[in-house]
Design a protein around this motif. Structure first.
Motif, PDB file in Angstrom:
ATOM      1  N   UNK A 152       0.593  -2.409  -8.673  1.00  0.00           N
ATOM      2  CA  UNK A 152      -0.730  -2.069  -9.157  1.00  0.00           C
ATOM      3  C   UNK A 152      -1.643  -3.269  -8.934  1.00  0.00           C
ATOM      4  N   UNK A 153      -2.909  -3.134  -9.331  1.00  0.00           N
ATOM      5  CA  UNK A 153      -3.869  -4.212  -9.155  1.00  0.00           C
ATOM      6  C   UNK A 153      -4.782  -3.953  -7.970  1.00  0.00           C
ATOM      7  N   UNK A 208       0.845  -1.192   0.000  1.00  0.00           N
ATOM      8  CA  UNK A 208       0.000   0.000   0.000  1.00  0.00           C
ATOM      9  C   UNK A 208       0.884   1.247   0.000  1.00  0.00           C
ATOM     10  N   UNK A 209       0.286   2.372  -0.427  1.00  0.00           N
ATOM     11  CA  UNK A 209       1.056   3.604  -0.528  1.00  0.00           C
ATOM     12  C   UNK A 209       1.512   4.095   0.841  1.00  0.00           C
ATOM     13  N   UNK A 210       0.631   3.999   1.838  1.00  0.00           N
ATOM     14  CA  UNK A 210       0.970   4.494   3.173  1.00  0.00           C
ATOM     15  C   UNK A 210       0.981   3.350   4.174  1.00  0.00           C
ATOM     16  N   UNK A 263       0.658   2.297   8.413  1.00  0.00           N
ATOM     17  CA  UNK A 263       0.387   0.866   8.210  1.00  0.00           C
ATOM     18  C   UNK A 263      -0.653   0.643   7.119  1.00  0.00           C
ATOM     19  N   UNK A 264      -0.729  -0.593   6.620  1.00  0.00           N
ATOM     20  CA  UNK A 264      -1.629  -0.907   5.516  1.00  0.00           C
ATOM     21  C   UNK A 264      -3.069  -1.000   6.011  1.00  0.00           C
ATOM     22  N   UNK A 265      -3.939  -0.207   5.415  1.00  0.00           N
ATOM     23  CA  UNK A 265      -5.355  -0.228   5.754  1.00  0.00           C
ATOM     24  C   UNK A 265      -6.126  -0.711   4.538  1.00  0.00           C
ATOM     25  N   UNK A 266      -6.813  -1.848   4.673  1.00  0.00           N
ATOM     26  CA  UNK A 266      -7.522  -2.459   3.555  1.00  0.00           C
ATOM     27  C   UNK A 266      -9.027  -2.423   3.787  1.00  0.00           C
ATOM     28  N   UNK A 267      -9.755  -2.263   2.703  1.00  0.00           N
ATOM     29  CA  UNK A 267     -11.199  -2.432   2.717  1.00  0.00           C
ATOM     30  C   UNK A 267     -11.528  -3.535   1.725  1.00  0.00           C
ATOM     31  N   UNK A 273      -4.404   3.478  -2.159  1.00  0.00           N
ATOM     32  CA  UNK A 273      -3.734   3.143  -3.409  1.00  0.00           C
ATOM     33  C   UNK A 273      -2.446   2.377  -3.189  1.00  0.00           C
ATOM     34  N   UNK A 274      -1.797   2.033  -4.313  1.00  0.00           N
ATOM     35  CA  UNK A 274      -0.605   1.177  -4.268  1.00  0.00           C
ATOM     36  C   UNK A 274       0.674   1.995  -4.187  1.00  0.00           C
ATOM     37  N   UNK A 275       1.680   1.377  -3.611  1.00  0.00           N
ATOM     38  CA  UNK A 275       3.004   1.989  -3.568  1.00  0.00           C
ATOM     39  C   UNK A 275       3.615   1.976  -4.969  1.00  0.00           C
TER      40      UNK A 275
END
Length: 312
Positions: free
Chosen positions: A62-63, A41-43, A45-49, A56-58
């Motif tokens: 991508x994907x 993830x871009x930031x 810690x990683x926060x997912x939904x 967004x991605x680092x």
């Protein structure tokens, strides 16, 4: 940092520790967040939904779950080269560099001079001097650095040969460029000459027709054509060149149509009786006129021979 699972109606949010993320499988497995993979993830810690990075991605990824390589943005974060079809070690380095042990995306210089002579650097390199991405050499007395490679030492006489070859190659290159330029110039000149000659396709040149100060050139030429039983339509006619008291200037005559010219050329021998010295010929350009003259001279020499007396 502890992991948390937050249930909000149909949305499952997963917070993974720094450096971890949900990459494959369900976002929650056995009631626990799926944080088994590296975080892309871009930031942090990683926060997912529902398994997707919210911010967004680092760079380099991508994907939906940020687990596909992406070299299209900032070269995938790679210092030199990025290859999307590689899952691991997707960054690679140019010759003379290697991947940094501290960062798989960074390239660092290889110091060839720390290696073995004849293996890591050339056997004929007397004193190895490292440079960024390569190396060069210092040479012993009686030797000189080969300018072709900058990585070997050669004896001075061989160096002279090398320099001579380098000069020769440079001369050949310049000559090749000059020849190409001349070929293009010749092609252009031929085209211009062809176009100029074509513009004269309805013209003739009348040579050695007597010249008077008060003459009307058009009437004089028309009278000449009447002796040939021809009455062509003349577009224009004029004398060629400056006046010369010792010879008659030629006349250039342009007809309205090519058939008029053709009919006159067919009858040009008909004037031999009344005007034996007058010659009617094609109106050639200066270049083609010179070529025609040389061709006639060549033919005359071939017919007469070098020792034939009285041959004209």
């Amino acid at each position: 940092m502890a992991t948390n699972v937050i249930a909000e109606t149909d949305t499952i949010m997963v917070v993974c520790p720094t450096g971890r993320y949900k990459g494959e499988g369900d976002p929650v497995i056995n009631g626990e967040p799926n944080c088994e993979n590296e975080c892309h993830c871009k930031a942090l810690p990683c926060l997912f939904t529902n398994g997707t990075c919210k911010d967004g991605c680092a760079i380099g990824w991508r994907g939906i779950t940020c687990n596909e390589r992406d070299c299209g943005v900032e070269n995938g974060g790679c210092h030199h080269q990025c290859t999307e079809d590689k899952r691991e070690e997707w960054c690679s380095c140019d010759e003379g560099f290697d991947i940094s042990p501290n960062d798989s995306r960074e390239c660092i210089d290889i110091n060839e001079c720390e290696g073995e002579r004849g293996v890591d650097y050339d056997e004929d390199c007397h004193i190895c001097v490292n440079t960024i991405g390569s190396y060069t050499c210092g040479c012993d007395d009686g030797y000189e650095l080969d300018s072709a490679t900058n990585q070997t030492c050669i004896a001075l006489n061989e160096a002279n040969k090398s320099n001579a070859n380098e000069v020769a190659n440079m001369v050949i290159l310049k000559l090749g460029t000059r020849v190409k330029h001349l070929e293009e110039e010749l092609k252009s000149t031929k085209k211009e000459l062809k176009e100029e000659q074509y513009s004269r396709r309805t013209s003739i040149r009348i040579t050695d027709l007597p010249e008077n100060n008060d003459e009307n050139v058009s009437d004089l030429v028309n009278d000449l054509f009447k002796t040939m039983n021809r009455n062509p339509v003349i577009n224009r006619v004029h004398r060629v060149g400056p006046k010369d008291q010792n010879k008659n200037r030629s006349r250039q005559c342009q007809f309205t149509t090519y058939p008029d010219k053709y009919q006159v050329m067919l009858r040009e021998k008909a004037i031999r009786g009344s005007h034996p010295s007058v010659l009617i010929s094609e109106d050639l350009t200066r270049t083609r006129s010179r070529i025609a003259y040389l061709a006639r001279e060549k033919k005359r020499q071939k017919m007469c021979g070098p020792r034939t007396a009285g041959c004209v």
